[in-house]
Design an enzyme around this catalytic site. Structure first.
Site, mmCIF file in Angstrom:
data_model
loop_
_atom_site.group_PDB
_atom_site.id
_atom_site.type_symbol
_atom_site.label_atom_id
_atom_site.label_comp_id
_atom_site.label_asym_id
_atom_site.label_seq_id
_atom_site.Cartn_x
_atom_site.Cartn_y
_atom_site.Cartn_z
ATOM 1 N N LYS A 54 -91.548 78.158 62.608
ATOM 2 C CA LYS A 54 -90.980 77.743 63.900
ATOM 3 C C LYS A 54 -91.293 78.768 64.972
ATOM 4 O O LYS A 54 -91.649 78.412 66.097
ATOM 5 C CB LYS A 54 -89.463 77.577 63.776
ATOM 6 C CG LYS A 54 -89.031 76.366 62.989
ATOM 7 C CD LYS A 54 -87.525 76.354 62.843
ATOM 8 C CE LYS A 54 -87.067 75.309 61.854
ATOM 9 N NZ LYS A 54 -85.619 75.383 61.621
ATOM 10 N N GLN A 98 -80.794 79.579 61.249
ATOM 11 C CA GLN A 98 -81.424 78.811 60.169
ATOM 12 C C GLN A 98 -80.435 78.486 59.043
ATOM 13 O O GLN A 98 -79.736 79.355 58.545
ATOM 14 C CB GLN A 98 -82.625 79.587 59.606
ATOM 15 C CG GLN A 98 -83.365 78.871 58.492
ATOM 16 C CD GLN A 98 -84.046 77.587 58.950
ATOM 17 O OE1 GLN A 98 -84.601 77.528 60.043
ATOM 18 N NE2 GLN A 98 -83.996 76.553 58.141
ATOM 19 N N ASP A 121 -80.168 73.143 67.877
ATOM 20 C CA ASP A 121 -80.112 72.405 66.616
ATOM 21 C C ASP A 121 -79.113 71.249 66.694
ATOM 22 O O ASP A 121 -79.017 70.447 65.771
ATOM 23 C CB ASP A 121 -79.707 73.345 65.467
ATOM 24 C CG ASP A 121 -80.841 73.532 64.463
ATOM 25 O OD1 ASP A 121 -81.877 72.850 64.614
ATOM 26 O OD2 ASP A 121 -80.690 74.345 63.537
HETATM 27 C C1 BQF Z 1 -93.960 68.024 56.468
HETATM 28 C C2 BQF Z 1 -85.247 71.742 56.455
HETATM 29 C C3 BQF Z 1 -83.816 71.047 54.670
HETATM 30 C C4 BQF Z 1 -83.008 72.152 54.852
HETATM 31 C C5 BQF Z 1 -83.303 73.067 55.844
HETATM 32 C C6 BQF Z 1 -93.273 69.789 58.111
HETATM 33 C C7 BQF Z 1 -91.191 70.953 57.870
HETATM 34 C C8 BQF Z 1 -90.952 70.257 56.706
HETATM 35 C C9 BQF Z 1 -91.851 69.306 56.251
HETATM 36 C C10 BQF Z 1 -90.204 71.955 58.380
HETATM 37 C C11 BQF Z 1 -86.424 71.597 57.299
HETATM 38 C C12 BQF Z 1 -87.323 70.430 57.148
HETATM 39 C C13 BQF Z 1 -86.715 72.594 58.224
HETATM 40 C C14 BQF Z 1 -93.022 69.080 56.944
HETATM 41 C C15 BQF Z 1 -87.941 72.576 59.067
HETATM 42 C C16 BQF Z 1 -88.316 70.341 58.272
HETATM 43 O O1 BQF Z 1 -95.159 68.092 56.775
HETATM 44 O O2 BQF Z 1 -93.514 67.083 55.816
HETATM 45 C C17 BQF Z 1 -92.366 70.715 58.566
HETATM 46 O O3 BQF Z 1 -90.610 73.058 58.634
HETATM 47 N N1 BQF Z 1 -88.884 71.614 58.578
HETATM 48 C C18 BQF Z 1 -85.816 73.686 58.344
HETATM 49 O O4 BQF Z 1 -86.032 74.575 59.144
HETATM 50 O O5 BQF Z 1 -84.726 73.764 57.584
HETATM 51 C C19 BQF Z 1 -84.433 72.861 56.635
HETATM 52 C C20 BQF Z 1 -84.923 70.833 55.467
#
Ligand code: BQF
Length: 295
Positions: A54, A98, A121
């Site tokens: 990010k 996060q 968020d």
């Molecule tokens: C893709 C997240 C669960 C818990 C905390 C691209 C991301 C994921 C998948 C990504 C997620 C999920 C994020 C793909 C951020 C999404 O190509 O399918 C990007 O980076 N995500 C997070 O920060 O915390 C999480 C899911």
């Protein structure tokens, strides 16, 4: 009939280009550069990767993004102390803590400590409440991403039956409320299903738009989907896969191979909702910066 695969990576790239242009416009008009603070608590490997990605992607777009790291042993008071400092920093327009946080931290208390106007968020109770009242708050990134995917894929939401499976505060409950709203790109009839829903399949089979956000690999099989439905798979599940170099692969909540041939359109995992979630974080950050500039 051929199934359309909804390309979240492509749509996400299109939106990022629009956001980059918005950032340049805001900068020329006001001198303001959107600022994002990404807070990581602890060493969770997935969280570290999410935060790093990010931060890097934000900078690529022209957002002033900075990472703040606290040890896994940080107390709630220490985290809230950092959040307070970022709340008072005029160069920071968006604050992201996060998730998941270490077990000894009450996540809802952290969410409440973030100024609602910096809550990129969309997890502050004020912003979640504004979804119900139809107000102008910052909205959670995954629901925003889903709505934008549907919109840009030409899926008609108005009057349709949306079935959401999963009732998390971050995805299921807010997307259900957003799509039920009397508003453009909404006006759906929404059913919210969850782990205690009796005869889940009877509900999912009547969905024009099925949103799976449960966190169980392949929970949604072909027998649970209506012919011609639009299927949005929010799941990110690691399943063991000896054939893969990492020893696992990532799958959604939908049994893709059997469901895809039945539906009008479907999001893949990876490359569907995931990239959109990250992109909407940047969308919210620029929106927060614009609001702070009074535009
Ligand atoms: C893709 C997240 C669960 C818990 C905390 C691209 C991301 C994921 C998948 C990504 C997620 C999920 C994020 C793909 C951020 C999404 O190509 O399918 C990007 O980076 N995500 C997070 O920060 O915390 C999480 C899911």
């Amino acid at each position: 009939v051929t199934t359309r695969v909804i390309d979240g990576k492509k749509i996400s790239a299109d939106i990022r280009a629009e956001i980059a242009a918005d950032i340049q416009r805001l900068k020329s008009a006001t001198g303001i550069i959107p600022g994002l603070a990404v807070v990581l608590v602890g060493e969770d490997p997935a969280s570290r990767i999410y935060v790093r990605n990010k931060n890097r992607a934000a900078r690529e777009l022209g957002i002033n993004s900075e990472q703040f790291s606290l040890p896994a042993t940080a107390s709630e008071a220490e985290i809230i102390g950092l959040v307070d400092k970022l709340n008072r920093n005029g160069e920071v327009h968006g604050i992201l803590v996060q998730s998941p946080l270490p077990d000894h931290i009450d996540e809802s208390r952290i969410n409440m400590a973030i100024l609602p106007e910096k809550d990129v968020d969309g997890t502050h109770p004020l912003n979640l409440g504004r979804i119900l009242t139809g107000g102008e708050g910052l909205r959670p990134c995954t629901p925003l991403g889903i709505q934008e995917l549907l919109k840009r894929s030409g899926v008609r939401i108005e009057g349709s039956h949306v079935v959401v499976v999963g009732r998390s505060n971050l995805v299921g409950k807010p997307i259900a409320a957003m799509l039920a709203q009397k508003a453009a790109d909404a006006d759906a009839t929404v059913t919210l299903c969850h782990s205690r829903t009796r005869d889940l399949a009877s509900h999912t089979r009547s969905a024009d738009i099925l949103i799976a956000a449960i966190g169980k690999p392949a929970l949604i099989g072909a027998d649970m989907v209506k012919e011609g439905a639009v299927v949005i798979d929010v799941g990110i599940n690691r399943v063991p896969d000896p054939a893969s170099p990492k020893g696992y692969r990532v799958v959604g909540d939908v049994s893709y191979d059997e469901v895809a041939p039945k539906c009008a359109a479907i999001t893949p995992v990876p490359g569907g909702v995931g990239p959109m979630t990250v992109t909407m974080l940047f969308y919210n950050t620029v929106r927060a910066a614009r609001m702070a500039a009074g535009r």
